[in-house]
Design a protein around this motif. Structure first.
Motif, PDB file in Angstrom:
ATOM      1  N   GLU A  78      -3.864  46.624  60.560  1.00 12.32           N
ATOM      2  CA  GLU A  78      -2.796  47.070  59.472  1.00 12.32           C
ATOM      3  C   GLU A  78      -2.148  46.821  58.054  1.00 12.32           C
ATOM      4  O   GLU A  78      -2.580  46.849  56.835  1.00 12.32           O
ATOM      5  CB  GLU A  78      -2.161  48.751  59.885  1.00 12.32           C
ATOM      6  N   ALA A  79      -1.219  45.688  58.589  1.00 13.85           N
ATOM      7  CA  ALA A  79      -0.772  44.552  57.342  1.00 13.85           C
ATOM      8  C   ALA A  79      -1.720  43.783  56.826  1.00 13.85           C
ATOM      9  O   ALA A  79      -1.730  43.921  55.472  1.00 13.85           O
ATOM     10  CB  ALA A  79       0.646  44.053  58.187  1.00 13.85           C
ATOM     11  N   ALA A  80      -2.703  43.261  57.599  1.00 14.91           N
ATOM     12  CA  ALA A  80      -3.375  42.597  56.522  1.00 14.91           C
ATOM     13  C   ALA A  80      -3.961  43.683  55.443  1.00 14.91           C
ATOM     14  O   ALA A  80      -4.724  43.361  54.658  1.00 14.91           O
ATOM     15  CB  ALA A  80      -4.753  42.063  58.258  1.00 14.91           C
ATOM     16  N   ILE A  81      -5.030  45.200  56.218  1.00 15.91           N
ATOM     17  CA  ILE A  81      -5.225  46.076  55.280  1.00 15.91           C
ATOM     18  C   ILE A  81      -4.481  45.760  54.186  1.00 15.91           C
ATOM     19  O   ILE A  81      -4.575  46.092  52.504  1.00 15.91           O
ATOM     20  CB  ILE A  81      -6.143  47.295  56.048  1.00 15.91           C
ATOM     21  N   ASP A  82      -3.271  46.158  54.046  1.00 13.57           N
ATOM     22  CA  ASP A  82      -2.721  46.309  53.026  1.00 13.57           C
ATOM     23  C   ASP A  82      -1.882  45.319  52.556  1.00 13.57           C
ATOM     24  O   ASP A  82      -2.147  46.046  50.737  1.00 13.57           O
ATOM     25  CB  ASP A  82      -0.713  46.762  53.967  1.00 13.57           C
ATOM     26  N   ALA A  83      -1.934  44.401  52.906  1.00  9.54           N
ATOM     27  CA  ALA A  83      -1.703  43.313  52.209  1.00  9.54           C
ATOM     28  C   ALA A  83      -2.810  43.513  50.623  1.00  9.54           C
ATOM     29  O   ALA A  83      -3.016  42.365  49.843  1.00  9.54           O
ATOM     30  CB  ALA A  83      -1.819  42.118  52.957  1.00  9.54           C
ATOM     31  N   CYS A  84      -3.801  42.820  51.935  1.00 11.46           N
ATOM     32  CA  CYS A  84      -5.741  42.737  50.849  1.00 11.46           C
ATOM     33  C   CYS A  84      -5.519  43.694  49.975  1.00 11.46           C
ATOM     34  O   CYS A  84      -5.748  42.995  48.708  1.00 11.46           O
ATOM     35  CB  CYS A  84      -6.568  42.774  51.643  1.00 11.46           C
ATOM     36  N   GLU A  85      -5.441  45.269  50.467  1.00 12.09           N
ATOM     37  CA  GLU A  85      -5.671  46.115  49.136  1.00 12.09           C
ATOM     38  C   GLU A  85      -3.933  46.229  48.010  1.00 12.09           C
ATOM     39  O   GLU A  85      -4.832  46.114  46.779  1.00 12.09           O
ATOM     40  CB  GLU A  85      -5.056  46.998  50.111  1.00 12.09           C
ATOM     41  N   GLU A  86      -3.478  45.406  47.998  1.00 10.94           N
ATOM     42  CA  GLU A  86      -2.256  45.379  47.290  1.00 10.94           C
ATOM     43  C   GLU A  86      -2.547  43.699  46.371  1.00 10.94           C
ATOM     44  O   GLU A  86      -1.929  44.215  45.300  1.00 10.94           O
ATOM     45  CB  GLU A  86      -0.838  44.811  47.846  1.00 10.94           C
ATOM     46  N   ALA A  87      -2.801  42.610  47.136  1.00 10.09           N
ATOM     47  CA  ALA A  87      -3.301  41.813  46.655  1.00 10.09           C
ATOM     48  C   ALA A  87      -4.598  42.090  44.954  1.00 10.09           C
ATOM     49  O   ALA A  87      -4.389  41.775  44.281  1.00 10.09           O
ATOM     50  CB  ALA A  87      -4.550  41.182  47.220  1.00 10.09           C
ATOM     51  N   ILE A  88      -5.624  43.189  45.697  1.00  8.40           N
ATOM     52  CA  ILE A  88      -6.255  43.790  44.919  1.00  8.40           C
ATOM     53  C   ILE A  88      -6.266  44.637  43.709  1.00  8.40           C
ATOM     54  O   ILE A  88      -6.514  44.687  42.209  1.00  8.40           O
ATOM     55  CB  ILE A  88      -7.891  44.389  45.347  1.00  8.40           C
ATOM     56  N   SER A  89      -4.713  44.855  43.764  1.00  7.84           N
ATOM     57  CA  SER A  89      -3.667  46.142  42.858  1.00  7.84           C
ATOM     58  C   SER A  89      -3.113  45.225  42.271  1.00  7.84           C
ATOM     59  O   SER A  89      -2.572  45.384  41.539  1.00  7.84           O
ATOM     60  CB  SER A  89      -3.654  47.675  44.048  1.00  7.84           C
ATOM     61  N   ALA A  90      -2.672  44.528  42.321  1.00  7.41           N
ATOM     62  CA  ALA A  90      -2.149  42.983  41.338  1.00  7.41           C
ATOM     63  C   ALA A  90      -0.634  43.767  42.170  1.00  7.41           C
ATOM     64  O   ALA A  90       0.017  42.788  41.618  1.00  7.41           O
ATOM     65  CB  ALA A  90      -2.248  42.906  40.258  1.00  7.41           C
ATOM     66  N   ALA A  91      -1.029  44.255  43.365  1.00 10.92           N
ATOM     67  CA  ALA A  91       0.501  44.694  44.884  1.00 10.92           C
ATOM     68  C   ALA A  91       1.803  43.556  44.677  1.00 10.92           C
ATOM     69  O   ALA A  91       2.581  43.851  45.511  1.00 10.92           O
ATOM     70  CB  ALA A  91       0.986  46.328  44.359  1.00 10.92           C
ATOM     71  N   GLY A  92       0.597  42.643  45.029  1.00 12.76           N
ATOM     72  CA  GLY A  92       0.511  41.632  46.284  1.00 12.76           C
ATOM     73  C   GLY A  92       0.016  40.515  45.852  1.00 12.76           C
ATOM     74  O   GLY A  92      -0.447  40.187  44.627  1.00 12.76           O
ATOM     75  N   THR A  93      -0.481  39.533  46.705  1.00 12.06           N
ATOM     76  CA  THR A  93      -0.790  38.072  46.794  1.00 12.06           C
ATOM     77  C   THR A  93      -1.793  37.852  46.935  1.00 12.06           C
ATOM     78  O   THR A  93      -1.384  38.385  48.574  1.00 12.06           O
ATOM     79  CB  THR A  93       0.509  36.890  46.394  1.00 12.06           C
ATOM     80  N   VAL A  94      -2.379  36.982  46.485  1.00 11.21           N
ATOM     81  CA  VAL A  94      -3.450  36.250  47.402  1.00 11.21           C
ATOM     82  C   VAL A  94      -2.558  35.925  48.744  1.00 11.21           C
ATOM     83  O   VAL A  94      -3.278  35.635  49.419  1.00 11.21           O
ATOM     84  CB  VAL A  94      -4.092  35.245  46.078  1.00 11.21           C
TER      85      VAL A  94
END
Length: 87
Positions: A47-63
């Motif tokens: 679940e954390a991996a999915i969240d991190a990927c979605e956040e990176a795509i939306s610019a709320a997180g990092t690659v």
């Protein structure tokens, strides 16, 4: 055209004989959603991996965070290709 969020290749076992080099956040998210072993889809790491990927795509997180989370989930699922057989 959608921007790709590239990262250093993260190799996973797609099947016991086929390794795949995942090279972007978008590809990592697609693998998580379409190729992931069912028995590992309920874990907090997944679940954390999915969240991190979605956040990176939306610019709320990092690659980098997305890649690290993807690698951790792959390792937990036993599909990280460390050149050994998948578990």
């Amino acid at each position: 055209m959608m921007t790709r969020h590239w990262f250093k290749a993260a190799p996973i076992w797609e099947t016991p004989a086929i390794s795949r080099r995942v090279t972007s956040v978008e590809e990592a998210l697609r693998c998580l959603m379409e190729l992931w072993p069912d028995e590992h889809r309920a874990s907090a790491t997944y679940e954390a991996a999915i969240d991190a990927c979605e956040e990176a795509i939306s610019a709320a997180g990092t690659v980098e965070v997305a890649r690290d989370a993807f690698v951790a989930a792959a390792d937990e699922a036993g599909i990280l290709d460390d050149r050994g057989a998948p578990s």
